[in-house]
Each structure stands twice: as C-alpha cells, then as structure tokens.
Design a protein around this motif. Structure first.
Motif, PDB file in Angstrom:
ATOM      1  N   HIS A  38       0.835  -1.204   0.000  1.00  0.00           N
ATOM      2  CA  HIS A  38       0.000   0.000   0.000  1.00  0.00           C
ATOM      3  C   HIS A  38       0.876   1.262   0.000  1.00  0.00           C
ATOM      4  CE1 HIS A  38      -4.276  -1.371   1.029  1.00  0.00           C
ATOM      5  NE2 HIS A  38      -3.604  -2.450   0.728  1.00  0.00           N
ATOM      6  N   LEU A  39       1.927   1.205   0.818  1.00  0.00           N
ATOM      7  CA  LEU A  39       2.808   2.371   0.914  1.00  0.00           C
ATOM      8  C   LEU A  39       3.513   2.632  -0.422  1.00  0.00           C
ATOM      9  CD1 LEU A  39       3.701   4.516   2.954  1.00  0.00           C
ATOM     10  CD2 LEU A  39       5.628   3.042   3.537  1.00  0.00           C
ATOM     11  N   GLU A  40       3.901   1.549  -1.078  1.00  0.00           N
ATOM     12  CA  GLU A  40       4.528   1.704  -2.400  1.00  0.00           C
ATOM     13  C   GLU A  40       3.556   2.362  -3.372  1.00  0.00           C
ATOM     14  OE1 GLU A  40       6.056  -2.114  -3.696  1.00  0.00           O
ATOM     15  OE2 GLU A  40       7.375  -2.169  -1.935  1.00  0.00           O
ATOM     16  N   ARG A  41       2.303   1.961  -3.276  1.00  0.00           N
ATOM     17  CA  ARG A  41       1.277   2.577  -4.144  1.00  0.00           C
ATOM     18  C   ARG A  41       1.137   4.066  -3.837  1.00  0.00           C
ATOM     19  NH1 ARG A  41      -2.827  -0.637  -6.870  1.00  0.00           N
ATOM     20  NH2 ARG A  41      -4.152   1.188  -6.937  1.00  0.00           N
ATOM     21  N   TYR A  42       1.213   4.369  -2.565  1.00  0.00           N
ATOM     22  CA  TYR A  42       1.103   5.772  -2.151  1.00  0.00           C
ATOM     23  C   TYR A  42       2.256   6.583  -2.751  1.00  0.00           C
ATOM     24  CZ  TYR A  42       0.344   9.818   0.851  1.00  0.00           C
ATOM     25  OH  TYR A  42       0.089  11.090   1.306  1.00  0.00           O
ATOM     26  N   ASP A  43       3.478   6.043  -2.619  1.00  0.00           N
ATOM     27  CA  ASP A  43       4.656   6.750  -3.141  1.00  0.00           C
ATOM     28  C   ASP A  43       4.554   6.931  -4.661  1.00  0.00           C
ATOM     29  OD1 ASP A  43       5.781   7.066  -0.661  1.00  0.00           O
ATOM     30  OD2 ASP A  43       6.986   5.239  -0.758  1.00  0.00           O
ATOM     31  N   ALA A  44       4.107   5.867  -5.348  1.00  0.00           N
ATOM     32  CA  ALA A  44       3.992   5.937  -6.813  1.00  0.00           C
ATOM     33  C   ALA A  44       2.948   6.991  -7.205  1.00  0.00           C
ATOM     34  CB  ALA A  44       3.600   4.573  -7.365  1.00  0.00           C
ATOM     35  N   TRP A  45       1.897   7.064  -6.430  1.00  0.00           N
ATOM     36  CA  TRP A  45       0.801   8.019  -6.689  1.00  0.00           C
ATOM     37  C   TRP A  45       1.310   9.462  -6.555  1.00  0.00           C
ATOM     38  CZ3 TRP A  45      -2.352  11.265  -3.423  1.00  0.00           C
ATOM     39  CH2 TRP A  45      -3.609  11.582  -3.933  1.00  0.00           C
ATOM     40  N   ILE A  46       2.058   9.703  -5.492  1.00  0.00           N
ATOM     41  CA  ILE A  46       2.632  11.035  -5.274  1.00  0.00           C
ATOM     42  C   ILE A  46       3.601  11.365  -6.422  1.00  0.00           C
ATOM     43  CG2 ILE A  46       4.183  12.398  -3.762  1.00  0.00           C
ATOM     44  CD1 ILE A  46       1.576  12.038  -2.318  1.00  0.00           C
ATOM     45  N   GLN A  47       4.452  10.397  -6.772  1.00  0.00           N
ATOM     46  CA  GLN A  47       5.433  10.577  -7.849  1.00  0.00           C
ATOM     47  C   GLN A  47       4.767  10.940  -9.171  1.00  0.00           C
ATOM     48  OE1 GLN A  47       8.801  10.562  -8.116  1.00  0.00           O
ATOM     49  NE2 GLN A  47       8.782  10.608  -5.884  1.00  0.00           N
ATOM     50  N   SER A  48       3.584  10.372  -9.420  1.00  0.00           N
ATOM     51  CA  SER A  48       2.876  10.642 -10.681  1.00  0.00           C
ATOM     52  C   SER A  48       2.258  12.033 -10.714  1.00  0.00           C
ATOM     53  CB  SER A  48       1.749   9.629 -10.892  1.00  0.00           C
ATOM     54  OG  SER A  48       2.229   8.334 -10.781  1.00  0.00           O
ATOM     55  N   GLY A  49       2.287  12.732  -9.586  1.00  0.00           N
ATOM     56  CA  GLY A  49       1.687  14.074  -9.531  1.00  0.00           C
ATOM     57  C   GLY A  49       0.184  14.017  -9.299  1.00  0.00           C
ATOM     58  N   TYR A  50      -0.335  12.827  -8.935  1.00  0.00           N
ATOM     59  CA  TYR A  50      -1.787  12.674  -8.782  1.00  0.00           C
ATOM     60  C   TYR A  50      -2.353  13.348  -7.531  1.00  0.00           C
ATOM     61  CZ  TYR A  50      -1.848   9.318 -12.675  1.00  0.00           C
ATOM     62  OH  TYR A  50      -1.753   8.720 -13.912  1.00  0.00           O
ATOM     63  N   ALA A  51      -1.475  13.835  -6.670  1.00  0.00           N
ATOM     64  CA  ALA A  51      -1.971  14.528  -5.476  1.00  0.00           C
ATOM     65  C   ALA A  51      -2.332  15.982  -5.793  1.00  0.00           C
ATOM     66  CB  ALA A  51      -0.929  14.474  -4.373  1.00  0.00           C
ATOM     67  N   GLY A  52      -2.068  16.429  -7.023  1.00  0.00           N
ATOM     68  CA  GLY A  52      -2.371  17.816  -7.386  1.00  0.00           C
ATOM     69  C   GLY A  52      -1.635  18.773  -6.469  1.00  0.00           C
ATOM     70  N   LYS A  53      -2.378  19.755  -5.911  1.00  0.00           N
ATOM     71  CA  LYS A  53      -1.740  20.758  -5.037  1.00  0.00           C
ATOM     72  C   LYS A  53      -1.896  20.399  -3.556  1.00  0.00           C
ATOM     73  CE  LYS A  53      -0.351  23.835  -8.153  1.00  0.00           C
ATOM     74  NZ  LYS A  53      -1.205  24.337  -9.190  1.00  0.00           N
TER      75      LYS A  53
END
Ligand code: B12
Ligand code: SF4
Ligand code: SF4
Length: 380
Positions: A38-53
């Motif tokens: 799950h944590l790896e998914r979180y990191d990948a999500w942040i890396q992709s810029g999917y967290a926006g601002k």
C-alpha cells in the motif's frame, strides 16, 4: 473481556456497526507485506503528480509510513466506519439549484465522530484493566491525521478497496466515514483482508465524467470534480470543457459511488428496513440549494451557514467560484424559463459579480454573466 471484544461492543453501541483492529508489529512483519504494498502505491501516486496541489500529502508521507510517527506509544490501531446518509443532497433538478456530496449532510463529522470515540474510550477505560505497570493511552484520528485510513481499514477487515479507490463494506457499501483509535496496547490481531468483490465490474470507471480514475484503483486528483470543488483553492486551472463536466456539483462528487452496486444495495436495504442512519440526514438550511438564494448570500452569511458543517473546508471565495461555475453549467438548459425570470437572474448575476471581491471568483461571475446573456437571447 479482552480489549478488542470490548472495543467492538462499545463501538456498536456508539453507532459504528463496522469495526476491526490490527497490531502494528504484526502488520509490519506480515509475510504478505500488504502494508508495504500500500505504501509503495502511495509513493507511486505522489510521484505521478496525482496529489495535485495537496502538499500536505507529500509533507505527511513519513507519518503515513508508520502510525508511531503520529502517536509514538501506538501498538495497535482500532478502525471504525460510520455509514452516512445515502440520500442525495442539495437539488436534484439542475434548474433549481446545485448538488452537494452526500457526506456533507448533517453536522461536521470530524467533530461528531471524534466526540463519540473519546466517550467510547472513557467508557472502555473504566471497565478494562490493562496489564500491570501500564495504563491505557490512545489517540483518536478522524480524516485529518496523517494516517493511511483506507489501508488500515482494509487490513482491519472493514472492507475492500474498490476500483473507485474507496473502502467498500459488502453490506454498507462505500458511503462511510472512516476513523481510527491508536492504542498503546496490543489486540493480538494481525492483518485480515476481506475478499475484493469488484470482479469484472467497471461501472465506477465508466461513470466518472472526467476520466479521473485513470485505471482501476488509481485516481488522478487533477481530473477529479471532488478535488476541484473541495480542495483546489484559487483558480481551477482547467479548461472550459472540464468546467462543464462539473455540472451542478458545487461541493464534492458522488458519481463513482452512485454507480456502485454495493451502494444501491444499501439504499434498497434502508428503504426496506428503515434503520437509523449514522448521521443526521439532509439539512437544507446548511446545504442551501436554490440558485436565487445562493446568489443573494454574502461571505458572512455563508460562513454562518456552514459553521458546524464539514463544508467549512470550502472557503467563501472558493464556494463563490464553484457557485458561478455550476450556475453557468445550467444556464443553457433553462429553456422553459420565462423572459422576466431571465431578466431577474441576469440582474442578480451582475450584482453578484459587482459585489465579489475575490478576483478569481469575479472572473467566473463575469463568464457566468456573459453566458447568461447569450443564453437568454437564444431563448426569446
Ligand atoms: C486526499 C483525499 C482525497 C483526494 C484524493 C482521493 C484519493 N482517492 O486518494 C480527493 C480530494 C480527490 C478526495 C475525494 C474524495 N474523498 Co477523500 N480523502 C483523502 C484523504 C485525506 C487521503 C487519501 C489518500 O491517502 N490518497 C492517496 C492515494 C494513493 O490513495 P489510494 O489511491 O486510495 O491508494 C491507497 C489505498 O487505498 C491502497 N490501495 C488502493 N488500491 C489498492 C490496490 C492494491 C492492489 C493495493 C495493494 C493497495 C491499494 O494503497 C494506497 C495507500 O494507502 C483521505 C483520509 C485519509 N487520511 O486517508 C480521505 C478519504 C479517502 N476521502 C473520503 C471521501 C468520503 C471522499 C469522497 C467520497 C468525497 C466526495 N463525495 O466528494 C471523494 C471520493 C473520490 C474517490 N473516488 O476517491 C473518505 C473515504 C471513505 C471510504 N469509504 O473509503 C476518506 C477515508 C476520509 C474519511 N476519513 O472518511 N479525497
Ligand atoms: S469523485 Fe467524481 S470526478 Fe472524482 S473520480 Fe469519482 S466520479 Fe470521477
Ligand atoms: S462500481 Fe464496480 S468496480 Fe467500481 S467499486 Fe463498485 S463494484 Fe467495484
């Protein structure tokens, strides 16, 4: 009675029908390494810029990686889910007014759930004796702590994470608030996942009007109506076509949940059995739902209206911007409106634009006025 049985019993009495616990060391040492995945998914999500601002998601990464960074004494995490109303909020008719996400109905859940969980723990403390040389300590978290709430809820067996990224309980669906109690005592419970019942279904992916669900279980916030209307401050920074996709969602969006068969099942069960829902149902005074009333409302009246609501996350300028966008989206469809009503509406939009002090919101009101004028001429 052991701690987990007592907690679960008290949680039920406090109105949380779904609950479960996980010990942190058992989760971290789990041979399946589910938490790490799950944590790896979180990191990948942040890396992709999917967290926006949403910078707080980047800032809080290390706290999310281990709840002991939030509460150093933590040995276990007790997760609860509170079902909220499945009834649509706001106005269903676009000509009449905007829609709100269902979770915004009733009082601010952050405060309500935190108060209930603190009372629950006071009760547990009086009836449970900790091992010698220790005392029961806890920290209540409701949405705003840097905790991977869906991950822990999934590990605690509360539900599975659906293709719409939400935690789904087989009976209660996904219209749920999640919250946790970090405890300085172990419960003896390791991770225990429920099966994922999504199967071949892709209804949520198909229902999302902005393709924000880029693949099953992955959400790009930069494309999500919920993110635009609830989280994004200042300019929306999206195209006019994307603004149109917001339709009348003034705060939040429920489309990927409305499509989910597990939510329809709960709606049916509620109509049949009529059980009392977790939170107070729709309150139109808080979720004001008529265009004309909203046009008249100033920032002070807005602040007063949403004081005790989770809508208080949406600041007056942001709400004004959202109001202008959603009203603009309905104007072309107001085909049946008589000419005197058009005149009244155009006058009110012009007044609202003139009163607006926030530059971004003012620009949206200017666009709204131009489209209202064009739409009214087309109808006469
Ligand atoms: C940031 C945030 C948002 C963002 C981003 C949403 C998102 N999907 O991440 C925005 C503003 C878009 C948003 C919208 C909404 N949100 Co929100 N949000 C949050 C918040 C604060 C953090 C979420 C987060 O960490 N995202 C990061 C990404 C990476 O998470 P993820 O994609 O789900 O993946 C994680 C896990 O689910 C897991 N995972 C997912 N799929 C899979 C698959 C596999 C194989 C594996 C191994 C793991 C895995 O791995 C990841 C790490 O934890 C949480 C509260 C919290 N502290 O957790 C509430 C929370 C998720 N939101 C909530 C709600 C109610 C909503 C809305 C429904 C509100 C609305 N009606 O408008 C929408 C739903 C939109 C949607 N489809 O997600 C509830 C969800 C309850 C539930 N049943 O799940 C939460 C838990 C708040 C709460 N305490 O009740 N939200
Ligand atoms: S909340 Fe709305 S915009 Fe966001 S993913 Fe779900 S359906 Fe799409
Ligand atoms: S709509 Fe279908 S695919 Fe999406 S979360 Fe619900 S069951 Fe899963």
């Amino acid at each position: 009675m052991d701690l987990l049985t007592l907690l679960t019993q008290e949680a039920k009495q406090a109105g949380f029908p779904v609950a479960g616990a996980v010990d942190l060391d058992l989760a971290f040492l789990d041979p399946q390494a589910t938490f790490q995945a799950h944590l790896e998914r979180y990191d990948a999500w942040i890396q992709s810029g999917y967290a926006g601002k949403m910078e707080y998601l980047i800032r809080g990464r290390d706290r999310r990686a281990d709840p002991r960074n939030v509460f150093p004494q933590a040995q276990s995490i007790f997760c609860v889910a509170l079902p909220y109303s499945t009834q649509p909020a706001g106005s269903i008719s676009p000509e009449q007014g905007p829609r709100y996400a269902r979770y915004l109905q009733g009082p601010d859940y952050h405060l309500e759930i935190a108060a209930r969980l603190e009372t629950l723990m006071q009760s547990v403390q009086t009836s449970w004796t900790p091992p010698s040389n220790s005392r029961l300590e806890w920290k209540v978290c409701v949405d705003t702590s840097a905790i991977l709430e869906r991950t822990w809820a999934a590990l605690g067996g509360l539900g599975w994470i659906g293709k719409n990224t939400l935690l789904i309980h087989p009976q209660y669906g996904s219209y749920l608030f999640l919250a946790e109690i970090l405890l300085n005592q172990p419960t003896g419970q390791g991770p225990h996942l429920l099966p994922n019942y999504c199967g071949n279904c892709t209804r949520c992916l198909n229902a999302c009007p902005t393709q924000a669900l880029t693949q099953p279980g992955v959400l790009d916030s930069n494309r999500c109506i919920s993110y635009w209307t609830l989280e994004k401050r200042g300019a929306l920074e999206i195209s006019d076509l994307q603004k149109e996709k917001i339709k009348t969602w003034i705060a939040g969006c429920d489309l990927c949940q409305e499509a989910c068969p597990f939510n329809q099942k709960r709606t049916r069960t509620e109509t049949e059995a009529n059980p009392s829902s977790g939170t107070t149902p729709s309150n139109n005074a808080t979720l004001l739902n008529h265009w004309l009333d909203l046009l008249d409302e100033g920032p002070d009246a807005y602040r007063l209206r949403i004081k005790n609501s989770a809508l208080n996350r949406v600041k007056p300028a942001q709400f004004s911007r959202n109001l202008a966008v959603t009203l603009t989206n309905t104007l072309r469809d107001m085909t049946e409106m008589p000419s005197n009503a058009w005149n009244e509406l155009i006058l009110k939009i012009a007044e609202r634009r003139d009163r607006e002090t926030d530059l971004i919101a003012k620009q949206e009101w200017q666009r709204c006025l131009a489209i209202a004028q064009a739409s009214s001429t087309n109808h006469f």
